[in-house]
Design a protein around this motif. Structure first.
Motif, PDB file in Angstrom:
ATOM      1  N   ASP A 126      -4.979   4.736  -2.673  1.00 20.90           N
ATOM      2  CA  ASP A 126      -4.361   5.815  -1.910  1.00 20.90           C
ATOM      3  C   ASP A 126      -4.709   5.725  -0.431  1.00 20.90           C
ATOM      4  OD1 ASP A 126      -3.036   6.838  -4.075  1.00 20.90           O
ATOM      5  OD2 ASP A 126      -4.460   8.465  -4.449  1.00 20.90           O
ATOM      6  N   SER A 153      -2.352   3.412   1.004  1.00 24.09           N
ATOM      7  CA  SER A 153      -1.036   4.039   1.148  1.00 24.09           C
ATOM      8  C   SER A 153      -1.011   4.976   2.347  1.00 24.09           C
ATOM      9  CB  SER A 153      -0.678   4.803  -0.128  1.00 24.09           C
ATOM     10  OG  SER A 153      -0.531   3.915  -1.223  1.00 24.09           O
ATOM     11  N   VAL A 154      -2.116   5.668   2.604  1.00 24.37           N
ATOM     12  CA  VAL A 154      -2.220   6.519   3.793  1.00 24.37           C
ATOM     13  C   VAL A 154      -2.089   5.664   5.050  1.00 24.37           C
ATOM     14  CG1 VAL A 154      -3.740   8.004   5.160  1.00 24.37           C
ATOM     15  CG2 VAL A 154      -3.628   8.291   2.684  1.00 24.37           C
ATOM     16  N   ALA A 210       1.546   4.706   5.461  1.00 20.88           N
ATOM     17  CA  ALA A 210       2.352   5.860   5.879  1.00 20.88           C
ATOM     18  C   ALA A 210       2.086   6.195   7.344  1.00 20.88           C
ATOM     19  CB  ALA A 210       2.045   7.063   4.994  1.00 20.88           C
ATOM     20  N   THR A 211       0.836   6.070   7.758  1.00 18.33           N
ATOM     21  CA  THR A 211       0.479   6.348   9.150  1.00 18.33           C
ATOM     22  C   THR A 211       1.127   5.342  10.083  1.00 18.33           C
ATOM     23  OG1 THR A 211      -1.634   7.311   8.458  1.00 18.33           O
ATOM     24  CG2 THR A 211      -1.433   6.653  10.760  1.00 18.33           C
ATOM     25  N   GLN A 246      -9.872   6.868   7.869  1.00 22.67           N
ATOM     26  CA  GLN A 246     -10.015   5.632   7.103  1.00 22.67           C
ATOM     27  C   GLN A 246     -11.470   5.168   7.068  1.00 22.67           C
ATOM     28  OE1 GLN A 246      -7.809   3.770   5.324  1.00 22.67           O
ATOM     29  NE2 GLN A 246      -6.124   5.201   5.687  1.00 22.67           N
ATOM     30  N   PHE A 289      -4.876  11.159  -1.383  1.00 19.89           N
ATOM     31  CA  PHE A 289      -3.486  11.482  -1.682  1.00 19.89           C
ATOM     32  C   PHE A 289      -3.045  12.731  -0.920  1.00 19.89           C
ATOM     33  CE2 PHE A 289      -0.073  13.511  -4.196  1.00 19.89           C
ATOM     34  CZ  PHE A 289       0.881  12.513  -4.063  1.00 19.89           C
ATOM     35  N   ARG A 318      -3.981  13.563   1.990  1.00 24.10           N
ATOM     36  CA  ARG A 318      -3.664  13.109   3.349  1.00 24.10           C
ATOM     37  C   ARG A 318      -2.326  12.382   3.365  1.00 24.10           C
ATOM     38  NH1 ARG A 318      -3.601  13.995   8.693  1.00 24.10           N
ATOM     39  NH2 ARG A 318      -3.470  12.041   9.849  1.00 24.10           N
ATOM     40  N   TRP A 319      -2.056  11.580   2.359  1.00 21.71           N
ATOM     41  CA  TRP A 319      -0.768  10.890   2.271  1.00 21.71           C
ATOM     42  C   TRP A 319       0.373  11.901   2.275  1.00 21.71           C
ATOM     43  CZ3 TRP A 319       0.717   7.259  -2.437  1.00 21.71           C
ATOM     44  CH2 TRP A 319       1.900   6.573  -2.136  1.00 21.71           C
ATOM     45  N   ASP A 346       3.316  11.787   5.165  1.00 25.40           N
ATOM     46  CA  ASP A 346       4.699  11.437   4.836  1.00 25.40           C
ATOM     47  C   ASP A 346       5.642  12.641   4.866  1.00 25.40           C
ATOM     48  OD1 ASP A 346       5.477   8.825   4.747  1.00 25.40           O
ATOM     49  OD2 ASP A 346       4.970   8.493   2.655  1.00 25.40           O
ATOM     50  N   PHE A 352       5.165   7.956  -4.404  1.00 24.62           N
ATOM     51  CA  PHE A 352       4.791   9.195  -3.729  1.00 24.62           C
ATOM     52  C   PHE A 352       5.618  10.360  -4.250  1.00 24.62           C
ATOM     53  CE2 PHE A 352       5.670  12.377  -0.526  1.00 24.62           C
ATOM     54  CZ  PHE A 352       4.405  12.723  -0.079  1.00 24.62           C
TER      55      PHE A 352
END
Length: 229
Positions: free
Chosen positions: A7, A10-11, A14-15, A98, A126, A128-129, A133, A152
């Protein structure tokens, strides 16, 4: 089982999508309204930066925000900043999140969020994701719910249907996506179940308060009114 390291990756992705898109904006567009009532795009960007700091606080055992008033004041303070300052803040705070996420930790521990909410530390990446997004969509700069990663969308629908599950103001509701995935939510009102069908992006839009549900097919009654998140 939640994979916090996956995750976190993935963050980061997405960032990067967000930063790439925001880099194409200018100072005038930062000051324009976002899709969130009462917020400019600058408010959204400021919130994302301050949320990264807040989730670092959570992971390090401090209160998420000093207070609700301080949270709101910080966003108002930072919203009018020019684009270059917004971008620098987003990059710095994202890197801080991070770095904190990469540090050795007990990811099974319980952490405190806002308003008395607690959760497993493993779910914080998640969360934060979700912020990155969905608020990217809220900027209204070309990134839509249909552009969100399929994983997501499915996981956020999982989360939101669980959140509304058993809510006394939400009738029992079955949701079915076009690919046949089924969720249930509500159940507080003793009425016949309502069936809601449609694309996963439309289901997420309705559950998250970002769409009115007009892109969904409803059977067995009216589309339920959902309480605010």
């Amino acid at each position: 089982m939640i994979d916090h390291a996956r995750d976190l990756a993935s963050v980061r992705d997405a960032t990067e999508r967000l930063l790439t898109a925001v880099t194409k904006m200018d100072n005038a567009s930062v000051a324009e309204p976002s899709r969130l009532p009462g917020w400019t795009r600058g408010h959204v960007l400021a919130h994302l930066a301050r949320n990264a700091d807040a989730l670092v606080n959570v992971l390090q055992g401090r209160p998420m925000y000093a207070s609700a008033q301080a949270r709101d004041a910080d966003i108002e303070r930072d919203a009018p900043r020019p684009l270059d300052v917004q971008l620098a803040d987003l990059r710095e705070t994202a890197a801080g999140f991070q770095e904190t996420g990469a540090a050795p930790a007990d990811w099974s521990r319980t952490v405190a969020l806002r308003n008395g909410v607690t959760d497993s530390a493993s779910r914080v990446p998640f969360r934060r994701w979700v912020e990155v997004d969905l608020h990217h969509v809220d900027l209204g700069i070309g990134y839509e719910l249909e552009d969100l990663p399929a994983e997501f969308v499915e996981r956020e629908i999982d989360f939101l249907t669980e959140r509304f599950g058993g809510h006394e103001a939400v009738p029992s509701t079955s949701l079915t996506s076009e690919d046949g995935r089924i969720w249930t939510t509500g159940g507080g009102a003793e009425v016949d179940p309502v069936t809601v069908e449609g694309p996963a992006a439309e289901l997420l839009g309705w559950l998250s308060g970002r769409r009115d549900g007009s892109g969904l097919t409803v059977k067995g009654g009216a589309l339920p009114a959902l309480p605010p998140l």
